[in-house]
Design a protein around this motif. Sequence first.
Motif, short mmCIF file in Angstrom:
data_model
loop_
_atom_site.label_atom_id
_atom_site.label_comp_id
_atom_site.label_asym_id
_atom_site.label_seq_id
_atom_site.Cartn_x
_atom_site.Cartn_y
_atom_site.Cartn_z
N ILE A 105 34.20 35.15 40.13
CA ILE A 105 35.04 36.01 40.96
C ILE A 105 36.27 36.39 40.17
O ILE A 105 36.99 35.52 39.65
CB ILE A 105 35.45 35.30 42.27
CG1 ILE A 105 34.22 35.03 43.13
CG2 ILE A 105 36.46 36.13 43.04
CD1 ILE A 105 34.51 34.25 44.40
N ILE A 106 36.51 37.69 40.06
CA ILE A 106 37.62 38.22 39.29
C ILE A 106 38.55 38.95 40.25
O ILE A 106 38.09 39.80 41.02
CB ILE A 106 37.11 39.18 38.19
CG1 ILE A 106 36.15 38.42 37.25
CG2 ILE A 106 38.27 39.80 37.42
CD1 ILE A 106 34.96 39.20 36.83
N MET A 107 39.82 38.61 40.22
CA MET A 107 40.77 39.18 41.16
C MET A 107 41.88 39.92 40.41
O MET A 107 42.58 39.34 39.57
CB MET A 107 41.38 38.09 42.04
CG MET A 107 40.33 37.33 42.84
SD MET A 107 41.04 36.17 44.06
CE MET A 107 41.62 37.33 45.32
N LEU A 134 36.98 25.63 39.97
CA LEU A 134 37.56 26.84 40.55
C LEU A 134 38.54 27.53 39.61
O LEU A 134 38.78 28.73 39.72
CB LEU A 134 38.23 26.52 41.89
CG LEU A 134 37.30 26.09 43.02
CD1 LEU A 134 38.07 25.92 44.32
CD2 LEU A 134 36.15 27.09 43.20
N GLU A 135 39.12 26.80 38.66
CA GLU A 135 40.02 27.43 37.69
C GLU A 135 39.25 28.35 36.76
O GLU A 135 39.81 29.30 36.20
CB GLU A 135 40.78 26.37 36.90
CG GLU A 135 41.84 25.66 37.72
CD GLU A 135 42.80 24.86 36.86
OE1 GLU A 135 42.82 25.07 35.63
OE2 GLU A 135 43.53 24.03 37.43
N GLU A 136 37.98 28.09 36.57
CA GLU A 136 37.13 28.94 35.73
C GLU A 136 36.32 29.92 36.56
O GLU A 136 35.80 30.91 36.04
CB GLU A 136 36.19 28.07 34.89
CG GLU A 136 36.91 27.16 33.92
CD GLU A 136 35.97 26.30 33.11
OE1 GLU A 136 34.73 26.45 33.28
OE2 GLU A 136 36.46 25.48 32.32
N TYR A 137 36.23 29.66 37.86
CA TYR A 137 35.39 30.49 38.74
C TYR A 137 36.16 31.66 39.33
O TYR A 137 35.62 32.76 39.49
CB TYR A 137 34.85 29.59 39.86
CG TYR A 137 33.88 30.26 40.80
CD1 TYR A 137 32.70 30.82 40.34
CD2 TYR A 137 34.14 30.31 42.18
CE1 TYR A 137 31.80 31.42 41.21
CE2 TYR A 137 33.25 30.90 43.06
CZ TYR A 137 32.09 31.46 42.57
OH TYR A 137 31.20 32.05 43.43
N LEU A 173 49.56 33.00 43.04
CA LEU A 173 48.51 33.14 44.05
C LEU A 173 47.22 32.43 43.66
O LEU A 173 46.52 31.89 44.52
CB LEU A 173 48.21 34.62 44.29
CG LEU A 173 48.90 35.29 45.47
CD1 LEU A 173 48.57 36.77 45.51
CD2 LEU A 173 48.52 34.63 46.79
N PHE A 174 46.88 32.43 42.39
CA PHE A 174 45.58 31.89 41.98
C PHE A 174 45.41 30.41 42.37
O PHE A 174 44.41 30.06 43.01
CB PHE A 174 45.34 32.13 40.49
CG PHE A 174 44.90 33.52 40.18
CD1 PHE A 174 43.56 33.87 40.27
CD2 PHE A 174 45.81 34.50 39.84
CE1 PHE A 174 43.13 35.17 40.00
CE2 PHE A 174 45.41 35.80 39.58
CZ PHE A 174 44.07 36.14 39.66
N PRO A 175 46.35 29.52 42.02
CA PRO A 175 46.15 28.13 42.44
C PRO A 175 46.17 27.95 43.96
O PRO A 175 45.45 27.10 44.50
CB PRO A 175 47.32 27.39 41.77
CG PRO A 175 48.29 28.42 41.34
CD PRO A 175 47.51 29.66 41.12
N GLY A 199 34.09 41.85 29.95
CA GLY A 199 35.20 41.04 30.40
C GLY A 199 34.83 39.61 30.74
O GLY A 199 34.02 38.98 30.06
N GLU A 200 35.39 39.10 31.82
CA GLU A 200 35.26 37.70 32.19
C GLU A 200 33.85 37.30 32.60
O GLU A 200 33.52 36.12 32.60
CB GLU A 200 36.22 37.37 33.35
CG GLU A 200 37.67 37.20 32.92
CD GLU A 200 37.90 35.93 32.12
OE1 GLU A 200 37.07 35.00 32.21
OE2 GLU A 200 38.90 35.87 31.41
N ALA A 201 33.01 38.27 32.98
CA ALA A 201 31.67 37.93 33.46
C ALA A 201 30.58 38.24 32.43
O ALA A 201 29.41 38.30 32.78
CB ALA A 201 31.38 38.67 34.76
N GLN A 202 30.96 38.43 31.17
CA GLN A 202 29.95 38.71 30.13
C GLN A 202 28.89 37.61 30.11
O GLN A 202 29.20 36.42 30.18
CB GLN A 202 30.62 38.75 28.75
CG GLN A 202 31.33 40.04 28.45
CD GLN A 202 31.82 40.05 27.01
OE1 GLN A 202 31.10 40.42 26.10
NE2 GLN A 202 33.07 39.64 26.81
N GLY A 203 27.64 38.04 29.99
CA GLY A 203 26.55 37.09 29.88
C GLY A 203 26.01 36.59 31.21
O GLY A 203 25.04 35.84 31.24
#
Length: 286
Positions: A227-229, A260-263, A239-241, A117-121
Amino acid sequence: MKHYGAIEAGGTKFVCAVGTEKGEIIDRLTIPTETPEETIGKLTDFFSKYQLTSMGVGSFGPISVAKNKEDYGYITNTPKLAWKGYPFIPELEKRLGIPVSFTTDVNAAALGELTKGEAQGLESCLYITVGTGIGAGAIVGGRLVQSTLHPEMGHLLIRRHPQDTFEGICPYHKDCLEGMASGPALEKRWGKKGKDLAENEEVWELEADYLAQALMQYILILCPEKIIMGGGVMKQQQLFPLIRKKLAEYLNGYVDLPDLEEYIVPPGLGDDQGITGALALAHSIG
């Protein structure tokens, strides 16, 4: 070809899958969470159709994850009383005759996002679910964070907003993070479910404040690379922004973070991060 089993055991449903060595899911079953005997019986019927090498399980909890303890693999102090003290993993190993690797549902979700998923690598990530409860799983240095216990990050103590008089709903701590910011806490405080409060800016400003406080503490302690929510409450995309903005205010430039938009991001695997991580657990021992 080797086949592997995977279970994402939730408080309301169990998601079961059979996958290949390449991580491809070839069969899947979703069943309601009933009594242990009823549920394990259905799991056994499903998995017995395959010659499995091993299995991975991500489970609701609390659970016992320390392999040197007599109750390793048990569901422990869960509010689901029929499952309290149940020897979940020993029973699966006995019935299926294969080794089973065991962790929390949120740890499995973190592993799923790290694997596909989003944290690959990356070497570390944090997965947070905000829904019926709040929980978080972490991977640091390529390893799941668990030892004698497993993380229970949803029960972190947070500073009460000065305008918030809600007492909290956690039966153990009242106004911990879960008691103040979970889906049931939203409904109890505002009298409506989160999905019916989408246009109420006050609701989400307060929610973001509490979640950002928690993220600040997680970041300063665990230093995750991503960080994945996820979870039902986080489907409110506004909520994200808000969380990113509040987090930046709380950190106040103390540590350097990526954009932070990518984090801080939604899951890359939709609702499949838990079962994907459970399959990766199975591969790790088979």
